[in-house]
Motif scaffolding. Structure first.
Motif, PDB file in Angstrom:
ATOM      1  N   GLY A  63       0.838  -1.194   0.000  1.00 47.01           N
ATOM      2  CA  GLY A  63       0.000   0.000   0.000  1.00 47.01           C
ATOM      3  C   GLY A  63       0.871   1.241   0.000  1.00 47.01           C
ATOM      4  N   GLN A  74      -3.662  -0.654   7.461  1.00 50.03           N
ATOM      5  CA  GLN A  74      -3.385   0.008   6.199  1.00 50.03           C
ATOM      6  C   GLN A  74      -4.474   1.052   6.004  1.00 50.03           C
ATOM      7  N   THR A  75      -4.161   2.092   5.289  1.00 54.38           N
ATOM      8  CA  THR A  75      -5.053   3.247   5.170  1.00 54.38           C
ATOM      9  C   THR A  75      -6.473   2.879   4.748  1.00 54.38           C
ATOM     10  N   ASN A  76      -6.619   2.175   3.642  1.00 59.09           N
ATOM     11  CA  ASN A  76      -7.964   1.848   3.150  1.00 59.09           C
ATOM     12  C   ASN A  76      -8.726   0.962   4.127  1.00 59.09           C
ATOM     13  N   THR A  77      -8.055   0.007   4.708  1.00 58.77           N
ATOM     14  CA  THR A  77      -8.716  -0.894   5.658  1.00 58.77           C
ATOM     15  C   THR A  77      -9.265  -0.098   6.836  1.00 58.77           C
ATOM     16  N   TYR A  79      -9.879   3.321   7.158  1.00 57.98           N
ATOM     17  CA  TYR A  79     -10.902   4.336   6.865  1.00 57.98           C
ATOM     18  C   TYR A  79     -12.202   3.738   6.320  1.00 57.98           C
ATOM     19  N   ASP A  80     -12.120   2.691   5.525  1.00 59.92           N
ATOM     20  CA  ASP A  80     -13.340   2.041   5.037  1.00 59.92           C
ATOM     21  C   ASP A  80     -14.151   1.464   6.197  1.00 59.92           C
TER      22      ASP A  80
END
Length: 124
Positions: A63, A74-77, A79-80
């Motif tokens: 990432g 990880q960022t997406n994990t 914030y999602d």
């Protein structure tokens, strides 16, 4: 007089944030109990992922930004899932958000989000 741990449990049970003046291990234990996760497993996951360092940042993880914080999101994990959880202002570096989100995801049996889950006994 009420102990800090009992007071913190009442905060969580009343859907209020965990007070910042309670140590990290106690915060994890509270979140785990409130989500019916064995506290020792949630603590073991934290130890494996970051060594208990809320400022841990593994820039070598996949990432763009690597993995960050107590539970190495990880960022997406982060914030999602933070949106789904309902944080008004998600912050990957917020210790309480990391703890609460992790407890929430583990309660949904999402252990596979962490590579360290393969190294600890996650059976309940």
């Amino acid at each position: 007089m009420m102990s800090a741990t009992i007071a913190a449990m009442l905060f969580v049970l009343q859907n209020k944030p965990i007070p910042q003046d309670i140590d990290i291990r106690s915060r994890i234990e509270i979140a785990a109990v409130n989500n019916q996760i064995p506290p020792d497993r949630m603590l073991a996951l934290m130890e494996c992922e970051s060594g208990g360092n809320p400022k841990a940042w593994n820039k070598n993880d996949p990432g763009k930004y690597g993995s960050r914080g107590l539970y190495q999101y990880q960022t997406n994990t982060f914030y999602d899932n933070a949106k789904i959880y309902g944080f008004e202002k998600p912050d990957i570096w917020d210790i309480n958000q990391q703890i609460l989100l992790t407890a929430y995801l583990l309660a949904q049996n999402k252990w596979n989000l962490w590579s360290c889950s393969k190294k600890i006994d996650i059976s309940v």
